[in-house]
Design an enzyme around this catalytic site. Structure first.
Site, PDB file in Angstrom:
ATOM      1  CB  CYS A 150     -13.900   1.337   0.421  1.00 36.43           C
ATOM      2  SG  CYS A 150     -13.315   3.042   0.554  1.00 36.43           S
TER       3      CYS A 150
ATOM      4  NE  ARG B 262      -3.847   0.609   1.997  1.00 37.62           N
ATOM      5  CZ  ARG B 262      -5.061   0.699   2.567  1.00 37.62           C
ATOM      6  NH1 ARG B 262      -5.256   1.453   3.623  1.00 37.62           N
ATOM      7  NH2 ARG B 262      -6.070   0.022   2.077  1.00 37.62           N
TER       8      ARG B 262
ATOM      9  CG  HIS C 204      -8.479   0.199  -2.498  1.00 40.68           C
ATOM     10  ND1 HIS C 204      -7.691  -0.884  -2.171  1.00 40.68           N
ATOM     11  CD2 HIS C 204      -9.149   0.524  -1.356  1.00 40.68           C
ATOM     12  CE1 HIS C 204      -7.865  -1.187  -0.883  1.00 40.68           C
ATOM     13  NE2 HIS C 204      -8.746  -0.356  -0.377  1.00 40.68           N
TER      14      HIS C 204
ATOM     15  CG  ASP D  38     -13.479   6.632  -0.674  1.00 39.25           C
ATOM     16  OD1 ASP D  38     -13.478   6.453   0.568  1.00 39.25           O
ATOM     17  OD2 ASP D  38     -12.443   6.542  -1.375  1.00 39.25           O
TER      18      ASP D  38
ATOM     19  CD  GLN E 226     -13.089  -1.810  -0.189  1.00 41.35           C
ATOM     20  OE1 GLN E 226     -12.232  -1.726   0.698  1.00 41.35           O
ATOM     21  NE2 GLN E 226     -14.280  -2.337   0.032  1.00 41.35           N
TER      22      GLN E 226
ATOM     23  NE  ARG F 251     -10.358  -5.228   0.986  1.00 40.57           N
ATOM     24  CZ  ARG F 251      -9.565  -4.214   1.364  1.00 40.57           C
ATOM     25  NH1 ARG F 251     -10.093  -3.123   1.887  1.00 40.57           N
ATOM     26  NH2 ARG F 251      -8.259  -4.280   1.188  1.00 40.57           N
TER      27      ARG F 251
HETATM   28  N1  NVA Z   1      -9.911   6.850  -1.123  1.00 40.60           N
HETATM   29  C1  NVA Z   1      -9.512   6.407   0.189  1.00 40.60           C
HETATM   30  C2  NVA Z   1      -9.759   4.928   0.340  1.00 40.60           C
HETATM   31  C3  NVA Z   1      -9.411   4.374   1.693  1.00 40.60           C
HETATM   32  C4  NVA Z   1      -9.616   2.912   1.802  1.00 40.60           C
HETATM   33  C5  NVA Z   1      -8.050   6.718   0.413  1.00 40.60           C
HETATM   34  O1  NVA Z   1      -7.251   6.516  -0.522  1.00 40.60           O
HETATM   35  O2  NVA Z   1      -7.693   7.185   1.488  1.00 40.60           O
HETATM   36  N1   CP Z   2     -11.142  -0.017   2.812  1.00 36.27           N
HETATM   37  C1   CP Z   2      -9.866  -0.100   3.214  1.00 36.27           C
HETATM   38  O1   CP Z   2      -8.961  -0.355   2.433  1.00 36.27           O
HETATM   39  O2   CP Z   2      -9.696   0.055   4.543  1.00 36.27           O
HETATM   40  P1   CP Z   2      -8.298   0.235   5.300  1.00 36.27           P
HETATM   41  O3   CP Z   2      -7.737   1.572   4.896  1.00 36.27           O
HETATM   42  O4   CP Z   2      -8.675   0.184   6.752  1.00 36.27           O
HETATM   43  O5   CP Z   2      -7.382  -0.880   4.907  1.00 36.27           O
END
Ligand code: NVA
Ligand code: CP
Length: 313
Positions: A270, A112, A139, A230, A142, A298
């Site tokens: 998500c 990540r 992502h 989101d 997800q 997930r």
């Molecule tokens: N769009 C959000 C998704 C988190 C799971 C982010 O990138 O922070």
């Molecule tokens: N939805 C998601 O990816 O959650 P986290 O940021 O908690 O991993």
């Protein structure tokens, strides 16, 4: 040299439509199997026994970390957590060197991070499969869970499942575009001007399925079967939160919007969510919401992915 070409999962488009469909079937089977096991019929199956997954987190996580770690354990394998503050990555060791080193220890790497190019660089230099656990661009893990949740609700054929995306054209919106094209459903995105999705991903999806981009959230939600959103400021955009809150005025998914969708419509997010910003508490905690099923999925969807990449295919 490895005898077979490794598979990576850097975007949903690393799967063919047929592979995606069978992965979703397997995810549901794994979910059912886990429920039976918890009910007493414990299985000794450990298809990833002896295998390890390195998990590099350069951004925060709750769901992704826990679901991958628990998923590896349930498949008989092991997961190793790395972050900038606890590894040499944070002191500037290159992703290429990290990829080469980790490939000597583990059977797969999940990362990540911010830049999609960093994930691509890791995959280029790793001798083991690489999984994208979120970048600024996409992502994909997800969306495996989101699509699983849709198939549980509406069946395997998602062609009559128009999805409304309300909000930022961010990594989730881009991933919904990829998902719509691969699974063959209509996607309507309502995004404020200046917050549209990635143009290349948009063009790719538009050439494969019905996509609409509008500035009117109610137009997108009308007669949809899934309404999803989101946060307005993603990880790394904290400094823009105030400007974004102003730009996204009118983009809160509320009860009126859900009432205009089909009777059987569901709400997905998500998570983490900000109640009162991108969604009202009445929607995310109400009858439309499947967000906790989605979060649970997930685990199941990623176990199916791990078996596909590290297991028997
Ligand atoms: N769009 C959000 C998704 C988190 C799971 C982010 O990138 O922070
Ligand atoms: N939805 C998601 O990816 O959650 P986290 O940021 O908690 O991993």
């Amino acid at each position: 040299m490895p005898s077979t070409i490794k598979r990576d999962f850097l975007t949903l488009r690393d799967l063919s439509p047929a592979e995606l469909a069978s992965l979703l079937v397997r995810a549901r089977e794994l979910k059912e199997g886990l429920r039976s096991a918890k009910a007493g019929a414990r299985s000794a199956a450990a298809p990833l026994a002896g295998q390890s997954l390195a998990m590099i987190f350069r951004k925060s996580s709750t769901r992704t970390r826990v679901s991958f770690e628990v998923g590896m354990a349930q498949l008989g394998g092991h997961a190793v957590f790395l972050s900038d503050s606890t590894s040499q990555l944070g002191r500037g060791e290159s992703v290429a060197d990290t990829a080469r080193v980790l490939s000597g220890y583990v059977d797969g790497v999940m990362i990540r991070t911010f830049e999609q190019a960093e994930v691509e660089g890791l995959a280029e230099h790793a001798r083991v499969p690489v999984i994208n656990g979120l970048t600024d661009l996409v992502h994909p893990c997800q969306l495996l869970a989101d699509l699983q949740t849709m198939t549980e609700e509406f069946g395997d054929d998602l062609s009559d499942c128009p999805v409304a995306w309300i909000g930022d054209g961010n990594n989730m919106a881009n991933s919904w575009l990829n998902a719509a094209a691969l699974a063959g459903f209509e996607l309507r995105l309502a995004c404020p001007k200046g917050y549209d999705p990635d143009p290349a991903i948009l063009a790719w999806a538009e050439s494969r399925t019905r996509i609409t981009v509008t500035r009117d959230p109610s137009e997108a939600a009308r007669d949809a079967r899934v309404v999803t959103t989101d946060v307005w400021a993603s990880m790394g955009q904290e400094d823009e939160a105030a400007a974004r809150a102003a730009a996204f005025e009118g983009y809160c998914v509320d009860e009126t919007m859900m009432e205009s969708a089909r009777d059987e419509a569901i709400f997905l997010h998500c998570l983490p969510a900000h109640r009162g910003e991108e969604v009202t508490a009445g929607v995310i905690d109400g009858r439309w919401s499947r967000v906790f099923e989605e979060a649970e999925n997930r685990l199941h969807a990623q176990k199916a992915l791990l078996l596909f990449l590290l297991g028997d295919g």
